[in-house]
Design a protein around this motif. Sequence first.
Motif, mmCIF file in Angstrom:
data_model
loop_
_atom_site.group_PDB
_atom_site.id
_atom_site.type_symbol
_atom_site.label_atom_id
_atom_site.label_comp_id
_atom_site.label_asym_id
_atom_site.label_seq_id
_atom_site.Cartn_x
_atom_site.Cartn_y
_atom_site.Cartn_z
ATOM 1 N N VAL A 145 7.492 -54.581 -102.535
ATOM 2 C CA VAL A 145 6.557 -55.393 -101.760
ATOM 3 C C VAL A 145 6.317 -54.670 -100.439
ATOM 4 C CG1 VAL A 145 6.110 -57.632 -100.691
ATOM 5 C CG2 VAL A 145 7.419 -57.513 -102.827
ATOM 6 N N ARG A 146 5.096 -54.210 -100.236
ATOM 7 C CA ARG A 146 4.757 -53.493 -99.017
ATOM 8 C C ARG A 146 4.381 -54.515 -97.943
ATOM 9 N NH1 ARG A 146 3.198 -48.262 -100.497
ATOM 10 N NH2 ARG A 146 3.367 -47.783 -98.274
ATOM 11 N N ARG A 147 5.188 -54.579 -96.900
ATOM 12 C CA ARG A 147 4.948 -55.552 -95.822
ATOM 13 C C ARG A 147 4.675 -54.804 -94.528
ATOM 14 N NH1 ARG A 147 9.141 -60.365 -95.535
ATOM 15 N NH2 ARG A 147 7.485 -61.110 -94.182
ATOM 16 N N TRP A 148 3.525 -55.079 -93.923
ATOM 17 C CA TRP A 148 3.099 -54.371 -92.719
ATOM 18 C C TRP A 148 3.407 -55.184 -91.464
ATOM 19 C CZ3 TRP A 148 2.297 -50.987 -96.170
ATOM 20 C CH2 TRP A 148 1.463 -51.194 -97.257
ATOM 21 N N ARG A 149 3.664 -54.490 -90.401
ATOM 22 C CA ARG A 149 3.811 -55.128 -89.097
ATOM 23 C C ARG A 149 2.566 -54.916 -88.234
ATOM 24 N NH1 ARG A 149 8.612 -52.672 -90.411
ATOM 25 N NH2 ARG A 149 10.443 -54.020 -90.540
ATOM 26 N N ARG A 150 1.802 -53.879 -88.543
ATOM 27 C CA ARG A 150 0.586 -53.567 -87.791
ATOM 28 C C ARG A 150 -0.405 -52.882 -88.724
ATOM 29 N NH1 ARG A 150 4.867 -50.505 -86.197
ATOM 30 N NH2 ARG A 150 5.367 -52.056 -84.610
ATOM 31 N N GLN A 151 -1.681 -52.892 -88.327
ATOM 32 C CA GLN A 151 -2.738 -52.381 -89.183
ATOM 33 C C GLN A 151 -2.548 -50.910 -89.530
ATOM 34 O OE1 GLN A 151 -5.343 -54.131 -90.626
ATOM 35 N NE2 GLN A 151 -5.650 -52.213 -91.736
ATOM 36 N N THR A 152 -2.063 -50.118 -88.588
ATOM 37 C CA THR A 152 -1.899 -48.685 -88.854
ATOM 38 C C THR A 152 -0.926 -48.434 -90.000
ATOM 39 O OG1 THR A 152 -0.212 -48.591 -87.110
ATOM 40 C CG2 THR A 152 -2.465 -47.980 -86.503
ATOM 41 N N GLU A 153 0.072 -49.314 -90.164
ATOM 42 C CA GLU A 153 1.024 -49.150 -91.258
ATOM 43 C C GLU A 153 0.385 -49.425 -92.608
ATOM 44 O OE1 GLU A 153 5.150 -50.314 -88.898
ATOM 45 O OE2 GLU A 153 4.107 -51.819 -90.096
ATOM 46 N N ALA A 154 -0.628 -50.307 -92.627
ATOM 47 C CA ALA A 154 -1.295 -50.644 -93.883
ATOM 48 C C ALA A 154 -2.011 -49.442 -94.477
ATOM 49 C CB ALA A 154 -2.279 -51.788 -93.671
ATOM 50 N N ASN A 155 -2.381 -48.478 -93.642
ATOM 51 C CA ASN A 155 -3.076 -47.288 -94.137
ATOM 52 C C ASN A 155 -2.209 -46.473 -95.085
ATOM 53 O OD1 ASN A 155 -5.279 -47.987 -92.539
ATOM 54 N ND2 ASN A 155 -4.565 -46.756 -90.805
ATOM 55 N N ASP A 156 -0.887 -46.616 -94.978
ATOM 56 C CA ASP A 156 0.021 -45.852 -95.840
ATOM 57 C C ASP A 156 -0.104 -46.275 -97.302
ATOM 58 O OD1 ASP A 156 2.403 -43.909 -95.853
ATOM 59 O OD2 ASP A 156 3.234 -45.648 -96.903
ATOM 60 N N PHE A 157 -0.664 -47.453 -97.551
ATOM 61 C CA PHE A 157 -0.798 -47.952 -98.920
ATOM 62 C C PHE A 157 -1.720 -47.061 -99.750
ATOM 63 C CE2 PHE A 157 -2.249 -51.283 -102.059
ATOM 64 C CZ PHE A 157 -1.025 -51.449 -102.662
ATOM 65 N N GLY A 158 -2.558 -46.291 -99.098
ATOM 66 C CA GLY A 158 -3.457 -45.408 -99.826
ATOM 67 C C GLY A 158 -2.814 -44.109 -100.280
ATOM 68 N N GLN A 159 -1.594 -43.835 -99.822
ATOM 69 C CA GLN A 159 -0.913 -42.606 -100.209
ATOM 70 C C GLN A 159 -0.387 -42.716 -101.647
ATOM 71 O OE1 GLN A 159 -0.937 -39.890 -98.200
ATOM 72 N NE2 GLN A 159 -2.219 -41.196 -96.906
ATOM 73 N N PRO A 160 -0.374 -41.605 -102.396
ATOM 74 C CA PRO A 160 0.082 -41.657 -103.790
ATOM 75 C C PRO A 160 1.573 -41.946 -103.902
ATOM 76 C CG PRO A 160 -0.295 -39.386 -103.112
ATOM 77 C CD PRO A 160 -0.812 -40.255 -101.998
ATOM 78 N N THR A 161 1.946 -42.689 -104.934
ATOM 79 C CA THR A 161 3.345 -42.971 -105.262
ATOM 80 C C THR A 161 3.506 -42.860 -106.773
ATOM 81 O OG1 THR A 161 3.098 -45.357 -105.615
ATOM 82 C CG2 THR A 161 3.459 -44.619 -103.335
#
Length: 250
Positions: free
Chosen positions: A162-178
Motif C-alpha cells: 500500500v503506497r501511502r504519501w505524505r506529500r504530493q512530490t512523493e506520489a510521483n514515485d508511483f510512476g517508477q517501474p516495479t
Amino acid sequence: MSAAREDILADLRERISALEGGVAKRVGGLPFGVPEIDQILPGGGLAYGALHEFSGGGAGAVDGAAAALFAAGIAARTRGTIVWCLTRPDLFFPALAQAGLHPNRVIFVEGDKEEDVLSSMEEALGYGGLGAVVGELVRLPMVSSRRLQLAAEKTGTMGIVVRRWRRQTEANDFGQPTASVTRWRVSVLPSQELPVPGVGRARWLLELMRSRAGECAEFEIGACDDKGRIDISPLSGNRSDSSRRSRYSG
C-alpha cells in the motif's frame, strides 16, 4: 471453473499438505467475484505468489485510506493470518473490520523506517502459510520489489504493498517501474444514496494501472462490505468524465 469450486480445491490442497507435515504452496488466484474485473485478470483473479501494489488516486489522506481499505478487503478474503508491516501505527481498526478484516487475524509489525518494512515483508513472505503480507510504503525501489516478488513466488503467499504519501512530490514515485504483477489506484467518488437519509454506501474509482500479461481498465465500484467484497456500482454507467472523482485526488 467457478470461484467457489476453486476455493474448495485450494483448501483441500492445504489440508493434504498439512497432513503430510508440510505447508501448502498456494497457487492460482483470488477472484473478486465481479466478472467485469476477473475476466481481464490473467487467471481470473489476483495471483497468489505475487506482489500487488495499491495507492490512492492522489496525495490526499481520503484516497489513501480508500486504497488501504481496498487492500484490507482483499486480505480479508484470503485464508490464514495476515501480517501488516508499517511505520505509522495509525490504522483505524473498526474501519478494517468494516472492510472484512478483523484485527484478531492480523499481526502488526512496526518498524522505524521503510527499510524495516521491506525487511519484515520479505521475511514474512518467505515464511509461508500466511493469508497475505501487507506493507505500507512511500517508495518501492525496483530491487526491493523484485526481492518481495521472489519471496512471494517461493511460498505462494500474496504480497500487498500500500503506497501511502505524505506529500504530493512523493506520489510521483508511483510512476517508477516495479516488479509488482498488478498495480492499482483507488479514488473516492460521491457515495451511493441509500433509503436512510444522510447515509450512503462509499463508492470508489478503481483503476488497474498495470497488469502483467493483461490489460489496463477502470471501474466504478461499491466499497468493500464486511466480507471484503466489492461490486460494480449501479451508477457506473453515468460517469462521463473525471469531474466526479474525489476532490482529494489531485
